[in-house]
Design a protein around this motif. Sequence first.
Motif, PDB file in Angstrom:
ATOM      1  N   SER A 499      25.950  88.998   5.634  1.00  0.00           N
ATOM      2  CA  SER A 499      27.280  89.575   5.857  1.00  0.00           C
ATOM      3  C   SER A 499      27.504  90.796   4.970  1.00  0.00           C
ATOM      4  O   SER A 499      28.042  91.813   5.424  1.00  0.00           O
ATOM      5  CB  SER A 499      28.359  88.531   5.594  1.00  0.00           C
ATOM      6  N   MET A 502      25.469  93.693   6.342  1.00  0.00           N
ATOM      7  CA  MET A 502      26.112  94.288   7.513  1.00  0.00           C
ATOM      8  C   MET A 502      27.305  95.143   7.105  1.00  0.00           C
ATOM      9  O   MET A 502      27.547  96.211   7.692  1.00  0.00           O
ATOM     10  CB  MET A 502      26.535  93.187   8.474  1.00  0.00           C
ATOM     11  N   ASP A 506      27.545  99.006   7.941  1.00  0.00           N
ATOM     12  CA  ASP A 506      28.701  99.436   8.738  1.00  0.00           C
ATOM     13  C   ASP A 506      29.422 100.587   8.048  1.00  0.00           C
ATOM     14  O   ASP A 506      29.762 101.592   8.682  1.00  0.00           O
ATOM     15  CB  ASP A 506      29.637  98.251   8.940  1.00  0.00           C
ATOM     16  N   LEU A 520      22.650  98.034  15.490  1.00  0.00           N
ATOM     17  CA  LEU A 520      22.316  97.271  14.293  1.00  0.00           C
ATOM     18  C   LEU A 520      21.204  96.304  14.659  1.00  0.00           C
ATOM     19  O   LEU A 520      21.345  95.516  15.596  1.00  0.00           O
ATOM     20  CB  LEU A 520      23.538  96.497  13.770  1.00  0.00           C
ATOM     21  N   ILE A 522      18.880  93.241  13.309  1.00  0.00           N
ATOM     22  CA  ILE A 522      18.770  92.204  12.285  1.00  0.00           C
ATOM     23  C   ILE A 522      17.434  91.502  12.493  1.00  0.00           C
ATOM     24  O   ILE A 522      17.191  90.893  13.539  1.00  0.00           O
ATOM     25  CB  ILE A 522      19.925  91.183  12.391  1.00  0.00           C
ATOM     26  N   ALA A 536      28.196  85.775   8.839  1.00  0.00           N
ATOM     27  CA  ALA A 536      27.432  86.749   9.615  1.00  0.00           C
ATOM     28  C   ALA A 536      27.976  86.879  11.034  1.00  0.00           C
ATOM     29  O   ALA A 536      28.101  87.990  11.571  1.00  0.00           O
ATOM     30  CB  ALA A 536      25.961  86.345   9.646  1.00  0.00           C
ATOM     31  N   ARG A 539      31.029  89.083  11.269  1.00  0.00           N
ATOM     32  CA  ARG A 539      30.724  90.519  11.261  1.00  0.00           C
ATOM     33  C   ARG A 539      30.126  90.957  12.592  1.00  0.00           C
ATOM     34  O   ARG A 539      30.416  92.064  13.076  1.00  0.00           O
ATOM     35  CB  ARG A 539      29.740  90.840  10.131  1.00  0.00           C
ATOM     36  N   VAL A 540      29.303  90.113  13.207  1.00  0.00           N
ATOM     37  CA  VAL A 540      28.716  90.461  14.505  1.00  0.00           C
ATOM     38  C   VAL A 540      29.808  90.658  15.546  1.00  0.00           C
ATOM     39  O   VAL A 540      29.785  91.618  16.331  1.00  0.00           O
ATOM     40  CB  VAL A 540      27.714  89.383  14.951  1.00  0.00           C
ATOM     41  N   VAL A 550      24.161  94.949  18.813  1.00  0.00           N
ATOM     42  CA  VAL A 550      23.571  94.163  17.722  1.00  0.00           C
ATOM     43  C   VAL A 550      22.368  93.423  18.285  1.00  0.00           C
ATOM     44  O   VAL A 550      22.505  92.616  19.210  1.00  0.00           O
ATOM     45  CB  VAL A 550      24.587  93.181  17.114  1.00  0.00           C
ATOM     46  N   THR A 565      24.677  88.142  19.146  1.00  0.00           N
ATOM     47  CA  THR A 565      23.607  89.139  19.102  1.00  0.00           C
ATOM     48  C   THR A 565      22.738  89.036  20.356  1.00  0.00           C
ATOM     49  O   THR A 565      22.718  88.016  21.045  1.00  0.00           O
ATOM     50  CB  THR A 565      22.721  88.954  17.869  1.00  0.00           C
TER      51      THR A 565
END
Length: 592
Positions: A499, A502, A506, A520, A522, A536, A539-540, A550, A565
């Motif tokens: 998190s 990210m 961001d 993004l 990951i 996490a 934030r996604v 993502v 994601t």
Amino acid sequence: MSAHQHVQSPATTWAEEADLARWDDDGAPPAQPRSSPNAWLRVGAELGDRLVALSGRNDLLVTCRPGTRSGAPAAYFPTLGEVEFDARLFAPLQPHEIHPRIMGDEERYPAAWGVLVHEAAHAAHSVWTQPAGADPRVVEAALLLEESRVEGAHLITRPTDRTYLRTSARTLIMPDIDRPTLQGIEHTAGVAALILGRRDAGILDAGETRAVADLCEKVLGADLLATLSRIWTAAHQCADHDATAMLAHGQNWCDALDAAAPALPVPEDLVDLLSGAVVVVMDSTAATDAADLAAQNAATRAVAAKSKAQAQDRAQQAAQRRKAAATAKSVFNRDDTSAPSSNPVTGTRRPTAAEKSAAARLSRALRAAAYRERTTERTTSPTPPGRLNMGRALARDAQRAAGSVPTAQPFTRTRRRNSPSPPLRVGIAVDVSGSMSAACKPVASAAWIVARAAALTDPDSRTATIAYDRHLTALTRPTHRAPERVTLFKANGGAHNLSAAMDALDHGLELSRPGTGRLLVIVTDAVYTADETDAAVTRVKQLTAAGCAVLQLTLTAESRHLPGTTLLHLPRPSIAPAAIATAATDAIRRTR
């Protein structure tokens, strides 16, 4: 009936108030002195200020004292330009607690305010005068019809006062029902005019007045009640100054009662029956108003709760942005001497020829994906410049020859404008916990390839890569220049802080701001604790809601999927650079 007493002829003098007897030593609580009439002068003055807006007149005086000369809760004296108001309507409030000049203060005493609104309706619309020699009985009937007429006229200009007029009906009507000046059939007709007339004027609802309607129909008969209903409905349409029409309606009222009264039996307990029916109506209106008030209060509380939640959400987002900025600053501005002891970076190396070739191919693919066709805009005009359309030109000549205003526009102009190519923003977050050793080499290569290709594609494109375990380490930074060497790292960390990674990416790359191709990536097996996963996923969701793609890359079959994601499983870690390049190309192609 005494409903017409709210409009009065010249007033009489005030009776002096008796002093209170004082108890000396009988054990009773001390007597509470009455409010001094002088204490109500300010309240009356402030009511007069508000009466200007209610009545549209600024020539009226409001006197507020305990008791009134007319005996009614309030009365309007047309010849004096005065509205008298019984201070007892404000009970149990005392003068120092009442401030009518403050907008909204009336909500604390709706009954008193409703009476003031009723008198304001009289002041605004009871402007006709009775001619000399008019039959007093006819005048009284006309004034009875006037009660609902003025309230209906008031609602046309001030519909929001309906709630207060409903409240005033309970205050003004019940005394007239309990102490009638008319008897028998005329008493019943008066109740119908006061209750059902207000129904037809829009003050009361039909369902609320059903008890009175049924009783009046039983006592008066359906035919007579229908006749009286037509009379008060016609009176509602009269102009404010039309004394002739109002007296004519009063005469029709008296004629209808005189014609039907001899044939109608009068119940012995008529007063009690009427009082009981009116009580049912008043209770029904009170219940309706209470339900409406409860619904309004619930809606107000819901709006307040929503506003509070939105304010808290904005404050939380602001705090998160501040924290993200601080995290990005600490990660991307950190020098090697301040790196954590668990720094996963092991060194750097020169890029291979294959990596350089892959960066060049990705750059060409990104430029192709970012290309936008020129936009075409066509406009017409009556004069040059532009291409002449003969059909429109002939139409314009025909319009001019016919003597009409020419509307045809024969010239067409085409403008083509270049559409700017969107820059690219790619953030890569790679998990460097102990289970991710296989991802180190391909992700290091992919980070350099993407950064190099983005720099070759657009000077405004930026990329960044962060390695995360418990700590965050920048492998590439969001600068306009491509890194000269490939940063190597190892995966031997513990715990996870995705998190925070990210947040840093961001803020550093502005992944939440539209207008660029945003991606993004990951690289993780997502074997996290519940708290780490929840942070996490939050934030996604925020990034995807902002339009940022993502992508999660996994390397083993035991990997878990982070909700929200796009999952891409790579059976061979070596193809990670190609997968990231394809996702970046798709992201910039989807940008509008």
